[in-house]
Design an enzyme around this catalytic site. Sequence first.
Site, PDB file in Angstrom:
ATOM      1  N   ASP A  76       0.807  -1.188  -0.118  1.00 17.17           N
ATOM      2  CA  ASP A  76      -0.017   0.205  -0.030  1.00 17.17           C
ATOM      3  C   ASP A  76       0.804   1.282   0.033  1.00 17.17           C
ATOM      4  O   ASP A  76       0.498   2.081  -0.672  1.00 17.17           O
ATOM      5  CB  ASP A  76      -0.958  -0.014   1.243  1.00 17.17           C
ATOM      6  CG  ASP A  76      -0.259  -0.225   2.454  1.00 17.17           C
ATOM      7  OD1 ASP A  76       1.013  -0.668   2.498  1.00 17.17           O
ATOM      8  OD2 ASP A  76      -1.047   0.038   3.654  1.00 17.17           O
ATOM      9  N   ASP A  97      -0.999   8.147   5.310  1.00 18.37           N
ATOM     10  CA  ASP A  97      -2.187   7.004   5.065  1.00 18.37           C
ATOM     11  C   ASP A  97      -2.708   6.971   6.482  1.00 18.37           C
ATOM     12  O   ASP A  97      -2.236   6.035   7.152  1.00 18.37           O
ATOM     13  CB  ASP A  97      -1.861   5.736   4.468  1.00 18.37           C
ATOM     14  CG  ASP A  97      -2.908   4.820   4.000  1.00 18.37           C
ATOM     15  OD1 ASP A  97      -2.707   3.882   3.273  1.00 18.37           O
ATOM     16  OD2 ASP A  97      -3.919   4.938   4.670  1.00 18.37           O
TER      17      ASP A  97
HETATM   18  N1  LIG Z   1     -17.133   3.037   6.369  1.00 18.34           N
HETATM   19  C1  LIG Z   1     -16.440   3.630   7.182  1.00 18.34           C
HETATM   20  N2  LIG Z   1     -16.943   4.427   7.751  1.00 18.34           N
HETATM   21  C2  LIG Z   1     -16.159   4.903   8.724  1.00 18.34           C
HETATM   22  N3  LIG Z   1     -14.805   4.929   9.105  1.00 18.34           N
HETATM   23  C3  LIG Z   1     -14.267   4.001   8.329  1.00 18.34           C
HETATM   24  C4  LIG Z   1     -15.012   3.348   7.360  1.00 18.34           C
HETATM   25  N4  LIG Z   1     -14.117   2.457   6.980  1.00 18.34           N
HETATM   26  C5  LIG Z   1     -12.881   2.429   7.737  1.00 18.34           C
HETATM   27  N5  LIG Z   1     -13.152   3.387   8.575  1.00 18.34           N
HETATM   28  C6  LIG Z   1     -12.160   3.839   9.283  1.00 18.34           C
HETATM   29  O1  LIG Z   1     -10.704   3.618   8.740  1.00 18.34           O
HETATM   30  C7  LIG Z   1     -10.024   2.963   9.620  1.00 18.34           C
HETATM   31  C8  LIG Z   1      -9.608   1.876   8.334  1.00 18.34           C
HETATM   32  O2  LIG Z   1      -8.844   2.512   7.407  1.00 18.34           O
HETATM   33  P1  LIG Z   1      -8.700   1.937   6.055  1.00 18.34           P
HETATM   34  O3  LIG Z   1      -7.569   2.921   5.398  1.00 18.34           O
HETATM   35  O4  LIG Z   1     -10.190   1.934   5.287  1.00 18.34           O
HETATM   36  O5  LIG Z   1      -8.101   0.550   6.165  1.00 18.34           O
HETATM   37  P2  LIG Z   1      -6.848  -0.207   5.607  1.00 18.34           P
HETATM   38  O6  LIG Z   1      -5.978   0.234   6.731  1.00 18.34           O
HETATM   39  O7  LIG Z   1      -7.304  -1.619   6.042  1.00 18.34           O
HETATM   40  O8  LIG Z   1      -6.561   0.511   4.440  1.00 18.34           O
HETATM   41  C9  LIG Z   1     -10.838   2.119  10.521  1.00 18.34           C
HETATM   42  O9  LIG Z   1     -10.269   1.817  11.332  1.00 18.34           O
HETATM   43  C10 LIG Z   1     -12.123   3.048  10.755  1.00 18.34           C
HETATM   44  O10 LIG Z   1     -11.706   3.905  11.752  1.00 18.34           O
HETATM   45  C1  LIG Z   2       2.182  -0.499   7.868  1.00 18.78           C
HETATM   46  C2  LIG Z   2       0.982  -1.170   7.286  1.00 18.78           C
HETATM   47  C3  LIG Z   2       0.332  -2.438   8.267  1.00 18.78           C
HETATM   48  C4  LIG Z   2      -0.098  -0.206   6.943  1.00 18.78           C
HETATM   49  O1  LIG Z   2      -1.255  -1.130   6.311  1.00 18.78           O
HETATM   50  P1  LIG Z   2      -2.653  -0.819   6.586  1.00 18.78           P
HETATM   51  O2  LIG Z   2      -2.931   0.553   7.721  1.00 18.78           O
HETATM   52  O3  LIG Z   2      -3.124  -0.134   5.339  1.00 18.78           O
HETATM   53  O4  LIG Z   2      -3.664  -1.936   6.923  1.00 18.78           O
HETATM   54  C5  LIG Z   2       1.577  -1.870   6.000  1.00 18.78           C
HETATM   55  O5  LIG Z   2       1.951  -0.992   5.180  1.00 18.78           O
HETATM   56  C6  LIG Z   2       2.439  -2.893   6.118  1.00 18.78           C
HETATM   57  O6  LIG Z   2       2.271  -3.938   6.338  1.00 18.78           O
HETATM   58  N1  LIG Z   2       3.738  -2.511   5.906  1.00 18.78           N
HETATM   59  C7  LIG Z   2       4.927  -3.664   6.086  1.00 18.78           C
HETATM   60  C8  LIG Z   2       6.193  -3.354   6.801  1.00 18.78           C
HETATM   61  C9  LIG Z   2       6.846  -1.901   5.916  1.00 18.78           C
HETATM   62  O7  LIG Z   2       5.995  -1.228   5.264  1.00 18.78           O
HETATM   63  O8  LIG Z   2       7.913  -1.659   6.132  1.00 18.78           O
HETATM   64  K   LIG Z   3      -4.175   1.634   3.713  1.00 18.77           K
END
Ligand SMILES: Nc1ncnc2c1ncn2[C@@H]1O[C@H](COP(=O)(O)OP(=O)(O)O)[C@@H](O)[C@H]1O
Ligand SMILES: CC(C)(COP(=O)(O)O)[C@@H](O)C(=O)NCCC(=O)O
Ligand SMILES: [K+]
Length: 268
Positions: free
Chosen positions: A117, A138
């Site tokens: 990501d 992010d």
């Molecule tokens: N549909 C939603 N409505 C409100 N908050 C959300 C929603 N989906 C995700 N979130 C918030 O975003 C966080 C996850 O971030 P996201 O970037 O979607 O996940 P990931 O880390 O899996 O990429 C969750 O912990 C929650 O706080």
């Molecule tokens: C830091 C993270 C967990 C973030 O992932 P997410 O919050 O999107 O679920 C992901 O980028 C990851 O697993 N990174 C591996 C370790 C690194 O980036 O060095």
């Molecule tokens: K993410």
Amino acid sequence: MQSSRSESPAELARLVVDIGNTTTTLAIFAGDDEPFVESVQSTLFGDSGAMRDVLSKLFRQHSAPCAIAICSVVPAAAATGSALLESLFSVPVLHIGATLRLPFKLDYATPHTFGADRLALCAWSSHLFAGKPVIAVDIGTAITFDVLDAAGTYRGGLIMPGIDMMSGALHSRTAQLPQVRIEKPASLLGRSTEECIRSGIFWGVVKEIEGLIDAIADELIREDGASSVEVLVTGGNSHLIAPELGAVSLIDELAVLRGTDLLLRMNL
Ligand SMILES: Nc1ncnc2c1ncn2[C@@H]1O[C@H](COP(=O)(O)OP(=O)(O)O)[C@@H](O)[C@H]1O
Ligand SMILES: CC(C)(COP(=O)(O)O)[C@@H](O)C(=O)NCCC(=O)O
Ligand SMILES: [K+]
């Protein structure tokens, strides 16, 4: 899957999947149009039965994809998901990783552990802000910072717990604290246990992110003589937090998906 001869790969439908630790988002890109997007809990993406329903709904209104990419930080879900997608569409699945052709120079001591990501976000950031230093934040399950300089070289990053993780940890690691839903507090100082937790996490994250952006920008300005630094904010909590931050160039919750699609097109 039949397609008309005239369309270039950029015009044909591409399926892009971003598997995070909380949310899995599926997007159909075609040409340069805005993608059609569906999100599911990542725990669901490991369940191929449920995913068949999501995918059949997704492709009821869209032609089958000519190319597929998965950007995953959850290996088990990526394995299940790519097997399902390859069986459904008979199209090879590109997995985002540091060995792909990249639009920036990844200078990382352990490229094989660099989150897909973060890789996709850096690809999109370098494309969007070519020639300028950029800080990509992010705000998701975890909160990540990734920094590219004006020459498009990766300068490093930071990883810290995300908002729900903080709230969950306070509840699971203490005897008395409740699990609190985090939204913007009415005031800085809380006057109840719930308000103190909400304010501590919300404003703590705002000030952490703001402070780190300022410190990173100062370093880039001092070391590189950069005149200004772009800031891109993405992630599920970006719309909650980004409005409280200072100079943000862009909030785009689809930035990882757009970067994954860019990498797919660069590596077709
Ligand atoms: N549909 C939603 N409505 C409100 N908050 C959300 C929603 N989906 C995700 N979130 C918030 O975003 C966080 C996850 O971030 P996201 O970037 O979607 O996940 P990931 O880390 O899996 O990429 C969750 O912990 C929650 O706080
Ligand atoms: C830091 C993270 C967990 C973030 O992932 P997410 O919050 O999107 O679920 C992901 O980028 C990851 O697993 N990174 C591996 C370790 C690194 O980036 O060095
Ligand atoms: K993410």
